[in-house]
Design a protein around this motif. Sequence first.
Motif, short mmCIF file in Angstrom:
data_model
loop_
_atom_site.label_atom_id
_atom_site.label_comp_id
_atom_site.label_asym_id
_atom_site.label_seq_id
_atom_site.Cartn_x
_atom_site.Cartn_y
_atom_site.Cartn_z
N ALA A 105 0.83 -1.21 0.00
CA ALA A 105 0.00 0.00 0.00
C ALA A 105 0.87 1.25 0.00
O ALA A 105 0.59 2.21 -0.73
N ALA A 106 1.92 1.26 0.78
CA ALA A 106 2.81 2.42 0.84
C ALA A 106 3.49 2.65 -0.52
O ALA A 106 3.64 3.79 -0.96
N GLN A 107 3.89 1.57 -1.18
CA GLN A 107 4.51 1.70 -2.50
C GLN A 107 3.52 2.26 -3.52
O GLN A 107 3.89 3.10 -4.34
N ILE A 108 2.29 1.80 -3.47
CA ILE A 108 1.28 2.31 -4.40
C ILE A 108 1.01 3.78 -4.14
O ILE A 108 0.92 4.58 -5.06
N GLN A 109 0.90 4.15 -2.87
CA GLN A 109 0.61 5.54 -2.52
C GLN A 109 1.69 6.50 -2.99
O GLN A 109 1.39 7.66 -3.30
N THR A 110 2.92 6.04 -3.10
CA THR A 110 3.99 6.92 -3.61
C THR A 110 3.79 7.25 -5.08
O THR A 110 4.36 8.21 -5.58
N GLN A 111 2.97 6.47 -5.78
CA GLN A 111 2.71 6.68 -7.20
C GLN A 111 1.48 7.56 -7.44
O GLN A 111 1.17 7.89 -8.59
N VAL A 112 0.78 7.92 -6.37
CA VAL A 112 -0.43 8.73 -6.47
C VAL A 112 -0.10 10.15 -6.00
O VAL A 112 0.26 10.33 -4.84
N PRO A 113 -0.20 11.16 -6.87
CA PRO A 113 0.12 12.52 -6.47
C PRO A 113 -0.62 13.00 -5.21
O PRO A 113 -0.06 13.77 -4.44
N LEU A 114 -1.85 12.54 -5.00
CA LEU A 114 -2.56 12.94 -3.78
C LEU A 114 -2.05 12.19 -2.55
O LEU A 114 -2.40 12.52 -1.43
N GLY A 115 -1.23 11.16 -2.75
CA GLY A 115 -0.59 10.46 -1.65
C GLY A 115 -1.49 9.54 -0.85
O GLY A 115 -1.17 9.21 0.30
#
Length: 77
Positions: free
Chosen positions: A30-40
């Motif tokens: 989940a943390a890795q995916i969130q780094t790819q989302v500009p909104l975090g």
Amino acid sequence: MRVNVVSPGPVQTPFYGKLGFDADTLDTVAAQIQTQVPLGRFGKPEEIASTVLHLSTPKSAFIVGTEIIVDGGMIQL
């Protein structure tokens, strides 16, 4: 007849808990995916639903043949 598509990005749902991974692995992914989302963050199901709801109202009557990407800006990277 109108046809449109809603393409969601990562959304926080119970699905992730059913992948068979332990909690630490899920948190890491989940943390890795969130780094790819500009909104975090992951999207919320309500955010996707509100887009679909908008498309079902007369206010969107002039939107035709469109893909609406609801991913917190992920596709922009």
